[in-house]
Design a protein around this motif. Sequence first.
Motif, short mmCIF file in Angstrom:
data_model
loop_
_atom_site.label_atom_id
_atom_site.label_comp_id
_atom_site.label_asym_id
_atom_site.label_seq_id
_atom_site.Cartn_x
_atom_site.Cartn_y
_atom_site.Cartn_z
N ALA A 66 0.71 -1.29 -0.06
CA ALA A 66 0.04 0.03 0.05
C ALA A 66 0.83 1.29 -0.07
N VAL A 67 2.20 1.30 0.76
CA VAL A 67 3.08 2.44 0.72
C VAL A 67 4.01 2.16 -0.10
N ALA A 68 3.92 1.31 -1.50
CA ALA A 68 5.22 1.19 -2.01
C ALA A 68 5.51 2.32 -2.97
N ASN A 69 4.35 3.09 -3.40
CA ASN A 69 4.37 3.97 -4.14
C ASN A 69 4.45 5.53 -3.48
N ALA A 70 4.94 5.64 -2.17
CA ALA A 70 4.99 6.52 -1.43
C ALA A 70 4.00 7.34 -1.41
N PRO A 71 2.67 6.99 -1.28
CA PRO A 71 1.49 7.83 -1.25
C PRO A 71 1.73 8.89 0.22
N ARG A 72 0.92 9.78 -0.27
CA ARG A 72 0.74 10.77 0.98
C ARG A 72 -0.30 10.53 2.22
N ILE A 73 -1.50 9.60 1.75
CA ILE A 73 -2.50 9.35 2.55
C ILE A 73 -2.78 7.65 2.34
N LEU A 74 -2.92 7.15 3.64
CA LEU A 74 -3.00 5.65 3.82
C LEU A 74 -4.33 5.43 4.42
N LEU A 75 -5.26 4.69 3.77
CA LEU A 75 -6.63 4.32 4.10
C LEU A 75 -6.54 2.72 4.51
N ALA A 76 -7.10 2.31 5.59
CA ALA A 76 -6.94 1.20 6.13
C ALA A 76 -8.38 0.59 6.65
N ASP A 77 -9.08 -0.37 6.15
CA ASP A 77 -10.37 -0.56 6.47
C ASP A 77 -10.32 -1.95 7.38
N GLU A 78 -10.24 -1.70 8.52
CA GLU A 78 -10.22 -3.00 9.40
C GLU A 78 -9.11 -3.92 9.30
N PRO A 79 -7.96 -3.30 9.28
CA PRO A 79 -6.70 -3.98 8.58
C PRO A 79 -6.39 -5.03 9.53
N THR A 80 -6.90 -5.00 10.79
CA THR A 80 -6.35 -6.32 11.83
C THR A 80 -7.84 -6.98 12.21
N GLY A 81 -8.72 -6.77 11.47
CA GLY A 81 -10.12 -7.41 11.75
C GLY A 81 -9.99 -8.98 11.67
N ASN A 82 -9.22 -9.43 10.82
CA ASN A 82 -9.35 -11.13 10.82
C ASN A 82 -8.15 -11.71 11.58
N LEU A 83 -7.47 -10.89 12.61
CA LEU A 83 -6.25 -11.39 12.96
C LEU A 83 -6.45 -11.59 14.80
N ASP A 84 -5.77 -12.63 15.12
CA ASP A 84 -6.12 -12.59 16.74
C ASP A 84 -5.53 -11.53 17.33
N ILE A 85 -5.76 -11.44 18.76
CA ILE A 85 -5.56 -10.12 19.16
C ILE A 85 -3.87 -9.66 19.33
N ARG A 86 -3.10 -10.76 19.56
CA ARG A 86 -1.76 -10.46 19.48
C ARG A 86 -1.06 -10.15 18.16
N THR A 87 -1.59 -10.83 17.33
CA THR A 87 -1.19 -10.51 15.90
C THR A 87 -1.66 -9.28 15.59
N ALA A 88 -2.82 -8.95 15.63
CA ALA A 88 -3.38 -7.59 15.57
C ALA A 88 -2.49 -6.35 16.08
N ASP A 89 -2.02 -6.87 17.41
CA ASP A 89 -1.28 -5.84 17.91
C ASP A 89 0.03 -5.43 17.32
N HIS A 90 0.59 -6.78 17.01
CA HIS A 90 1.87 -6.53 16.33
C HIS A 90 1.81 -5.85 14.92
N VAL A 91 0.85 -6.16 14.47
CA VAL A 91 0.61 -5.59 13.00
C VAL A 91 0.32 -4.04 13.15
N PHE A 92 -0.59 -3.66 13.95
CA PHE A 92 -0.72 -2.41 14.29
C PHE A 92 0.33 -1.36 14.64
N ALA A 93 1.18 -2.24 15.58
CA ALA A 93 2.43 -1.40 16.05
C ALA A 93 3.26 -1.30 14.67
N ALA A 94 3.48 -2.06 13.59
CA ALA A 94 4.08 -1.90 12.52
C ALA A 94 3.47 -0.84 11.75
#
Length: 243
Positions: free
Chosen positions: A175-203
């Motif tokens: 999503a950021v490969a082309n160096a956009p200035r705006i990032l829109l994420a629609d429930e990006p961790t909605g399918n992940l377990d709590i710990r993984t969601a936490d990790h992805v969200f931190a990144a």
Amino acid sequence: MSDTLADANVEAAEGEQDIPILFLQGVERHYQQGDATLHILNGAELAIWAGQSVALVAPSGAGKSTLLHIAGLLEHPDHGDVFIDGRATAGLPDHERTRIRRNEIGFVYQSHHLLPEFTALENVLLPQMIRGLTRDEARKRAVELLGYLGLQARLNHQPAELSGGEQQRVAIARAVANAPRILLADEPTGNLDIRTADHVFAALTQLVRASGLATIIATHNMELAARMDRRVTLRDGQVVEME
Ligand code: ADP
Ligand code: MG
């Protein structure tokens, strides 16, 4: 922060700081359901500045995806306008909206939408090559981004060979490969377990801060939302700041 990741930052810093990078003005979106009209967005206003992260927290069906699609120029509002870096977009021809979307906006969805027959590296290379970078240039940035997201040992894995959290981190890199200035994420961790969601969200939040992106992340997770600069919700089709 490396040079390539900082590029967007420099551009943002040189831009006019008091103009929001994204501004939704009086956005309306109505759907017809039988005889009834659903007023999903009803004069929604939202301004976001470069480097700002905003959590969009609202119940299912409130209109989060609709708002993100309109903000990302994937859908037209029925009324109102979307200003990208001060420029009105509602009246622009489709090819111009597509160009702005491709250059300025990155998307992350609830499921990764990676191309299954390509590796993690290739999935991040491709959008850059479509935009005209050489394979070597694209590869350099892809390796750097994937490394930044902790995937240096997964470059040549196909999506099916990656965990859910890894797949989402590749999707973020893409999503950021082309160096956009705006990032829109629609429930990006909605399918992940709590710990993984936490990790992805931190990144994700670390990348957003480091690159000066403006971002809206729709999420149900208040703990994750608490880590962002602002929290907004949708009430009666309008955007309302939360405390
Ligand atoms: P959220 O992402 O917050 O769950 P959505 O933006 O997906 O909400 O949808 C908001 C409301 O609009 C829902 O009630 C949904 O059923 C309705 N809706 C979304 N898209 C359409 C459409 N194309 N036609 C009719 N109704 C729609
Ligand atoms: Mg949704």
